[in-house]
Design an enzyme around this catalytic site. Sequence first.
Site, mmCIF file in Angstrom:
data_model
loop_
_atom_site.group_PDB
_atom_site.id
_atom_site.type_symbol
_atom_site.label_atom_id
_atom_site.label_comp_id
_atom_site.label_asym_id
_atom_site.label_seq_id
_atom_site.Cartn_x
_atom_site.Cartn_y
_atom_site.Cartn_z
ATOM 1 N N LEU A 60 0.920 -1.123 -0.087
ATOM 2 C CA LEU A 60 -0.231 0.036 0.008
ATOM 3 C C LEU A 60 0.862 1.301 0.030
ATOM 4 C CD1 LEU A 60 -3.165 0.664 1.866
ATOM 5 C CD2 LEU A 60 -1.277 2.382 2.034
ATOM 6 N N GLY A 93 -0.157 8.961 -1.396
ATOM 7 C CA GLY A 93 0.259 9.947 -2.253
ATOM 8 C C GLY A 93 0.560 9.553 -3.714
ATOM 9 N N CYS A 94 -0.023 8.698 -4.228
ATOM 10 C CA CYS A 94 0.162 8.346 -5.690
ATOM 11 C C CYS A 94 -0.185 9.032 -6.718
ATOM 12 C CB CYS A 94 -0.156 6.842 -5.854
ATOM 13 S SG CYS A 94 0.630 5.821 -4.782
ATOM 14 N N SER A 95 -0.841 10.306 -6.673
ATOM 15 C CA SER A 95 -1.364 11.151 -7.788
ATOM 16 C C SER A 95 -0.321 11.728 -8.586
ATOM 17 C CB SER A 95 -2.168 12.166 -7.171
ATOM 18 O OG SER A 95 -1.540 13.077 -6.481
ATOM 19 N N GLY A 153 4.566 12.376 -8.741
ATOM 20 C CA GLY A 153 5.809 12.080 -8.264
ATOM 21 C C GLY A 153 6.467 10.730 -7.883
ATOM 22 N N ILE A 154 6.946 10.605 -6.557
ATOM 23 C CA ILE A 154 7.493 9.597 -5.927
ATOM 24 C C ILE A 154 6.901 8.415 -6.032
ATOM 25 C CG2 ILE A 154 8.970 8.586 -4.181
ATOM 26 C CD1 ILE A 154 10.310 11.417 -3.690
ATOM 27 N N SER A 159 13.894 12.367 4.140
ATOM 28 C CA SER A 159 14.484 13.149 3.234
ATOM 29 C C SER A 159 15.829 13.473 3.785
ATOM 30 C CB SER A 159 13.762 14.617 3.301
ATOM 31 O OG SER A 159 14.450 15.416 2.743
ATOM 32 N N TYR A 201 9.558 22.329 7.223
ATOM 33 C CA TYR A 201 9.712 21.024 6.487
ATOM 34 C C TYR A 201 10.706 20.109 7.043
ATOM 35 C CZ TYR A 201 10.498 17.821 2.660
ATOM 36 O OH TYR A 201 10.848 16.562 1.981
ATOM 37 N N LYS A 218 10.444 16.294 8.989
ATOM 38 C CA LYS A 218 11.266 15.200 8.605
ATOM 39 C C LYS A 218 11.986 14.678 9.713
ATOM 40 C CE LYS A 218 9.658 14.464 4.417
ATOM 41 N NZ LYS A 218 8.816 13.305 4.214
HETATM 42 N N1 NDP Z 1 10.625 16.285 -4.335
HETATM 43 C C1 NDP Z 1 11.868 16.313 -3.471
HETATM 44 O O1 NDP Z 1 12.617 17.056 -3.696
HETATM 45 C C2 NDP Z 1 11.778 15.340 -2.391
HETATM 46 C C3 NDP Z 1 10.680 14.940 -1.768
HETATM 47 N N2 NDP Z 1 10.668 13.978 -0.499
HETATM 48 C C4 NDP Z 1 9.480 13.621 -0.099
HETATM 49 O O2 NDP Z 1 8.635 12.382 -0.977
HETATM 50 C C5 NDP Z 1 7.391 12.437 -0.840
HETATM 51 C C6 NDP Z 1 6.795 12.573 -2.292
HETATM 52 O O3 NDP Z 1 7.004 13.777 -2.763
HETATM 53 P P1 NDP Z 1 7.087 13.944 -4.028
HETATM 54 O O4 NDP Z 1 6.747 12.983 -5.077
HETATM 55 O O5 NDP Z 1 8.180 14.941 -4.314
HETATM 56 O O6 NDP Z 1 5.830 15.185 -4.448
HETATM 57 P P2 NDP Z 1 4.830 15.333 -5.123
HETATM 58 O O7 NDP Z 1 4.135 16.749 -4.633
HETATM 59 O O8 NDP Z 1 4.573 14.935 -6.463
HETATM 60 O O9 NDP Z 1 3.878 14.354 -4.347
HETATM 61 C C7 NDP Z 1 3.147 14.557 -3.004
HETATM 62 C C8 NDP Z 1 1.985 13.579 -3.253
HETATM 63 O O10 NDP Z 1 1.471 13.503 -1.520
HETATM 64 C C9 NDP Z 1 0.084 13.749 -1.720
HETATM 65 N N3 NDP Z 1 -0.481 14.249 -0.520
HETATM 66 C C10 NDP Z 1 -0.291 15.496 0.033
HETATM 67 N N4 NDP Z 1 -1.155 15.486 1.041
HETATM 68 C C11 NDP Z 1 -1.869 14.349 1.283
HETATM 69 C C12 NDP Z 1 -2.740 14.000 2.029
HETATM 70 N N5 NDP Z 1 -3.404 14.648 3.109
HETATM 71 N N6 NDP Z 1 -3.168 12.546 2.061
HETATM 72 C C13 NDP Z 1 -2.911 11.786 0.895
HETATM 73 N N7 NDP Z 1 -1.948 12.235 0.009
HETATM 74 C C14 NDP Z 1 -1.154 13.620 0.294
HETATM 75 C C15 NDP Z 1 -0.130 14.469 -3.075
HETATM 76 O O11 NDP Z 1 -1.564 14.472 -3.521
HETATM 77 P P3 NDP Z 1 -2.227 15.659 -4.106
HETATM 78 O O12 NDP Z 1 -2.158 15.458 -5.599
HETATM 79 O O13 NDP Z 1 -3.715 15.490 -3.553
HETATM 80 O O14 NDP Z 1 -1.778 17.051 -3.687
HETATM 81 C C16 NDP Z 1 0.636 13.775 -3.900
HETATM 82 O O15 NDP Z 1 0.333 12.887 -4.438
HETATM 83 C C17 NDP Z 1 7.011 13.467 0.187
HETATM 84 O O16 NDP Z 1 6.967 12.883 1.410
HETATM 85 C C18 NDP Z 1 8.292 14.428 0.260
HETATM 86 O O17 NDP Z 1 8.512 14.920 1.404
HETATM 87 C C19 NDP Z 1 11.779 13.720 0.022
HETATM 88 C C20 NDP Z 1 12.991 14.114 -0.652
HETATM 89 C C21 NDP Z 1 13.021 15.168 -1.751
HETATM 90 C C1 RET Z 2 23.002 21.907 -0.796
HETATM 91 C C2 RET Z 2 22.898 23.050 -0.682
HETATM 92 C C3 RET Z 2 21.820 24.158 -0.863
HETATM 93 C C4 RET Z 2 20.413 23.577 -0.999
HETATM 94 C C5 RET Z 2 19.901 22.330 -1.121
HETATM 95 C C6 RET Z 2 18.410 22.024 -1.421
HETATM 96 C C7 RET Z 2 17.612 23.001 -2.041
HETATM 97 C C8 RET Z 2 18.306 20.967 -1.099
HETATM 98 C C9 RET Z 2 16.869 20.466 -1.110
HETATM 99 C C10 RET Z 2 16.473 19.080 -0.759
HETATM 100 C C11 RET Z 2 14.947 18.617 -0.803
HETATM 101 C C12 RET Z 2 13.875 19.415 -1.638
HETATM 102 C C13 RET Z 2 14.538 17.789 0.232
HETATM 103 C C14 RET Z 2 13.118 17.292 0.129
HETATM 104 O O1 RET Z 2 13.065 16.541 1.080
HETATM 105 C C15 RET Z 2 21.682 25.458 -0.644
HETATM 106 C C16 RET Z 2 21.069 25.909 0.617
HETATM 107 C C17 RET Z 2 21.082 26.346 -1.782
HETATM 108 C C18 RET Z 2 23.223 25.981 -0.854
HETATM 109 C C19 RET Z 2 23.945 25.157 0.243
HETATM 110 C C20 RET Z 2 24.442 23.825 -0.472
#
Ligand code: NDP
Ligand code: RET
Length: 318
Positions: A7, A10-12, A14-15, A141, A154, A158
């Site tokens: 299961l 959040g499958c609409s 991204g990841i 993350s 954020y 995490k």
């Molecule tokens: N992208 C990134 O840089 C990174 C992302 N992550 C983590 O990866 C995970 C997925 O994010 P990502 O795929 O990037 O982002 P997206 O925005 O593409 O996907 C997020 C998903 O979460 C869903 N969601 C939000 N709120 C709820 C809720 N209340 N109940 C059920 N579903 C919900 C969204 O649904 P809806 O379409 O309805 O909004 C969407 O399907 C997150 O936990 C994020 O923190 C971690 C590291 C980096």
């Molecule tokens: C590395 C790095 C930066 C930004 C990092 C970013 C933007 C990371 C994003 C991570 C995400 C989105 C994680 C989601 O969970 C800065 C501050 C620009 C400058 C210093 C080095």
Amino acid sequence: MAPRTVLITGCSSGIGLALAVRLARDKQRRFRVIATMRNTGRSGALAAAAGPALGRTLEIKQLDVCDESSIRACLDSIPGRHIDILVSNAGVGMAGPLECQSLAAMQNLMDTNFFGLVRLVKEVLPDMKRRRGGHIVVISSIMGLQGIVFNDIYSASKFAVEGFCESLVVQALRFNVAISLVEPGPVMTEFEMKLYEEAERADYSRTDPETAEIFTNVYLKNSRDVFTSLGQTPEDIAEHTLRVIEAARPPFRHQTNVAYTPMAALKHADPSGALITDAFYKLVFKYDAVLRFGLRAIRLLRWNAQKVKAGVRLLGFK
Ligand SMILES: NC(=O)C1=CN([C@@H]2O[C@H](COP(=O)(O)OP(=O)(O)OC[C@H]3O[C@@H](n4cnc5c(N)ncnc54)[C@H](OP(=O)(O)O)[C@@H]3O)[C@@H](O)[C@H]2O)C=CC1
Ligand SMILES: CC1=C(/C=C/C(C)=C/C=C/C(C)=C/C=O)C(C)(C)CCC1
């Protein structure tokens, strides 16, 4: 072997979407995927990407991680409430000066990213413990390991996820239930776009001009570069997550982006915190030109590597 029921929340997009499709289209048909989303009206992209797997190895169900009754209804609709693998993926982002963010938005973020996981685990873990088996995989993350400037709320959400899992894992192991944290760096999904849209809409009159200037002209600019240079695709994260799921002894933590491993190492090398704080301060405020140069070099290398790969394919070697 019978397929394992997975299961995913959040499958609409991204990841979550990429992982649901990767598992449902597994050549060895090892998984039966229950791909959930809070609004099934947003299932078009998933249905299209799943193709013939839809209705066979993949079904779509409604689940809002902020709503206990929606979680319960979804689980009750599964025969015997039997889930072998839970992937807690649903999450939202938030970046910007603290003064520009409302408390309601912060609480919504905590409710989704942290309490969303807690609600799921409360419902699923007792069944897994009873069966003495199961795997809870959490998309955390790198920001659950180390905060990044302007990501205060954020990152806190995490960290909460990481602390929760770190505490729970030992009890879970006693019942043969594994817990794994997948820790990606930046991933190119709607998550990033939503952050930029929010930043466009934000009211910077709530903060001082210097902070607003640092956020928009230093952080946002570098962040875009970081995403294009070091960002992974959701498909990359799906592959990493599959490896975690397949492992005979699943790791408790798994970082997906080697570029971020030194960050965690620096943090642990100096318990006073000075080393990592200093490194970030200098990267953001002193050596940003070096940072930008490094990121540009990485982009160029990646671009060249892509060209070589495309060339190899064109010549029919692969
Ligand atoms: N992208 C990134 O840089 C990174 C992302 N992550 C983590 O990866 C995970 C997925 O994010 P990502 O795929 O990037 O982002 P997206 O925005 O593409 O996907 C997020 C998903 O979460 C869903 N969601 C939000 N709120 C709820 C809720 N209340 N109940 C059920 N579903 C919900 C969204 O649904 P809806 O379409 O309805 O909004 C969407 O399907 C997150 O936990 C994020 O923190 C971690 C590291 C980096
Ligand atoms: C590395 C790095 C930066 C930004 C990092 C970013 C933007 C990371 C994003 C991570 C995400 C989105 C994680 C989601 O969970 C800065 C501050 C620009 C400058 C210093 C080095």
